[in-house]
Design a protein around this motif. Structure first.
Motif, mmCIF file in Angstrom:
data_model
loop_
_atom_site.group_PDB
_atom_site.id
_atom_site.type_symbol
_atom_site.label_atom_id
_atom_site.label_comp_id
_atom_site.label_asym_id
_atom_site.label_seq_id
_atom_site.Cartn_x
_atom_site.Cartn_y
_atom_site.Cartn_z
ATOM 1 N N SER A 248 32.611 44.403 42.712
ATOM 2 C CA SER A 248 31.664 43.680 43.545
ATOM 3 C C SER A 248 30.451 44.526 43.921
ATOM 4 N N ARG A 249 30.118 44.681 45.189
ATOM 5 C CA ARG A 249 28.916 45.457 45.536
ATOM 6 C C ARG A 249 29.067 46.894 45.014
ATOM 7 N N LYS A 252 28.251 46.902 41.430
ATOM 8 C CA LYS A 252 26.801 46.972 41.180
ATOM 9 C C LYS A 252 26.397 48.454 41.151
ATOM 10 N N GLU A 286 25.577 33.066 43.590
ATOM 11 C CA GLU A 286 24.616 33.777 44.440
ATOM 12 C C GLU A 286 23.299 33.948 43.667
ATOM 13 N N ILE A 291 20.877 37.026 48.000
ATOM 14 C CA ILE A 291 21.370 38.402 48.191
ATOM 15 C C ILE A 291 20.351 39.227 48.971
ATOM 16 N N PHE A 295 21.766 40.679 52.362
ATOM 17 C CA PHE A 295 21.961 42.130 52.286
ATOM 18 C C PHE A 295 20.616 42.811 52.037
ATOM 19 N N TRP A 339 31.007 32.494 42.874
ATOM 20 C CA TRP A 339 29.891 33.156 43.565
ATOM 21 C C TRP A 339 29.269 34.243 42.684
ATOM 22 N N HIS A 389 38.159 36.407 43.674
ATOM 23 C CA HIS A 389 37.383 37.644 43.775
ATOM 24 C C HIS A 389 38.300 38.765 44.269
HETATM 25 C C1 GCU Z 1 29.172 39.259 48.960
HETATM 26 C C2 GCU Z 1 27.895 39.383 48.173
HETATM 27 C C3 GCU Z 1 28.179 39.780 46.728
HETATM 28 C C4 GCU Z 1 29.080 40.982 46.673
HETATM 29 C C5 GCU Z 1 30.322 40.717 47.482
HETATM 30 C C6 GCU Z 1 31.295 41.877 47.562
HETATM 31 O O1 GCU Z 1 29.892 38.141 48.528
HETATM 32 O O2 GCU Z 1 27.219 38.176 48.259
HETATM 33 O O3 GCU Z 1 26.968 40.053 46.055
HETATM 34 O O4 GCU Z 1 29.373 41.312 45.352
HETATM 35 O O5 GCU Z 1 29.963 40.411 48.804
HETATM 36 O O6 GCU Z 1 30.872 43.027 47.577
HETATM 37 O O7 GCU Z 1 32.495 41.605 47.683
#
Ligand code: GCU
Length: 408
Positions: A248-249, A252, A286, A291, A295, A339, A389
């Protein structure tokens, strides 16, 4: 009401495939001057250009200063996990910035190994005490987001958080397969809230007046490289085989780290979604606007100027993924994680193909979106597993197979 393609009534997110609309992706093999990339040497120049474009427009510029580090071993045991592992806790201090807290790294190394082992390096969401049930890992004292359940109270970790995410970190399974695991709390590098930069590395490096000043994702990615600096000093670990992994984040950040730092031998992006592995131009799940709103601290300020004009971005996320080439890349989705836009993540992975081909490698090798729980690919791999997720044993089973085949 009729709307132009790619636009809809609530522009913040979209779960309607019919509203995705048409979009044209930038070509990774076309330079900004319109020159076609036809060989690896051209691509290496284009690669540098793309890193610069992602820095200027998306994540912000990663400061290139050499930061003096001091690695302090806080604790070592050669009898962790019932004798399976050597466990080390090492703090990375920033010598010239004593005001900054250290990055506390937790490393598990399989004891059975008779040569340096490859490593999975990934940041964690709620402190090292969350990834294992071992009771003698100190509770993180750093700022903690109010996570699920009792993970924290008043932004501090609670005892109940111990092992809370151990399910996502099947450490024993990974060790038994001959890999080490290294992790640190992402909040050690920068607490994940809009003011978090004031107490992290961005308080001393970068330039907050600039539209391309780095954001939190850039800081977390930088932190992964600093952890790699430390891991490279551990004789029990194979410094040529450090996998960058993240969910997730943090996924990234794991991609951006692997894109910039070629020491990462492979990148594994678990449900990295928007601003990670999913195409920005695909109006699904998203969106860039959403985003940037939820964030604001994750990306550089200039990224916000693209919220309502994504088509003007000089890059898209398939080009970020392509920066990993020719190294192995794994992009993963979950069916119920709409998402993150599974299809957009698949297309991101698929669109790296021409770059892998330049190196004579097969990337994903398919443009057909696979059925659920049907991993596909070659040097680039992809799956969409069933479920939500998360990071599951199914995901890890694929990552271990991938690493066995491509990172050994
Ligand atoms: C939120 C955010 C996502 C991210 C996620 C996470 O849902 O919108 O972009 O990936 O958190 O980090 O679990």
């Amino acid at each position: 009401v009729s709307m132009a393609s790619g636009q809809q009534a609530d522009p913040a997110y979209n779960y309607d495939e019919a509203s995705v609309g048409a979009y044209t992706l930038p070509d990774p093999l076309l330079t900004s001057k319109g020159k076609r990339v036809t060989n690896v040497a051209d691509w290496e120049r284009r690669r540098a250009e793309l890193i610069q474009l992602f820095a200027e427009n998306v994540y912000g510029k990663t400061p290139q200063q050499n930061v003096k580090l001091r690695f302090q071993t806080v604790q070592t045991t050669d009898n962790a996990l019932n004798g399976l592992a050597i466990r080390k806790q090492v703090s990375i201090f920033f010598v010239d910035y004593p005001q900054l807290p250290p990055i506390d790294v937790l490393v598990y190394i399989p004891k059975a190994a008779n040569k340096p082992v490859p490593v999975f390096l990934g940041l964690n969401f709620c402190g090292n005490h969350c990834v294992t049930t071992e009771a003698d890992i100190p509770l993180s004292t750093r700022w903690m987001g109010d996570g699920p359940g009792d993970v924290s109270q008043n932004n501090k970790a609670t005892q109940k958080a111990r092992g809370m995410q151990a399910r996502r970190w099947p450490i024993e399974t990974i060790l038994k397969r001959g890999y080490a695991v290294a992790t640190a709390y992402y909040g050690d590098i920068e607490p994940d809230h809009p003011q978090g930069w004031r107490s992290g590395i961005r308080s001393v490096l970068g330039d907050t007046s600039r539209a391309d000043n780095w954001g939190a994702i850039g800081a977390w990615a930088w932190g992964m490289s600093r952890i790699a600096d430390y891991l490279a000093t551990e004789p029990a670990l194979d410094a040529q085989r450090i996998n960058s992994i993240g969910h997730s984040r943090i996924g990234k950040a794991a991609i951006w780290a692997g894109a910039q730092d070629k020491r990462f031998v492979a990148v594994i992006a678990n449900e990295a979604g928007e601003g990670g592995s999913a195409l920005a131009r695909r109006w699904y799940g998203e969106t860039v606007e959403r985003i940037n709103t939820s964030f604001p601290h994750w990306f550089c300020d200039r990224y916000k100027t693209f919220s309502k004009r994504v088509a003007d971005l000089p890059v898209d996320q398939h080009e970020l993924l392509a920066l990993v080439a020719p190294r192995p890349l794994y992009v993963a989705s979950a069916e119920e994680d709409q998402w993150s836009d599974p299809k957009g993540e698949f297309l991101g992975a698929a669109q790296t193909e021409p770059v892998y081909r330049l190196y004579g490698k097969i990337g994903l090798g398919t443009t057909t979106f696979p059925a659920v729980n049907q991993p596909v690919g070659h040097t680039v791999r992809y799956h969409m597993r069933s479920g939500k997720h998360d990071v599951t044993d199914y995901d890890w089973a694929q990552y271990l197979r991938f690493a066995d085949a491509l990172v050994r």
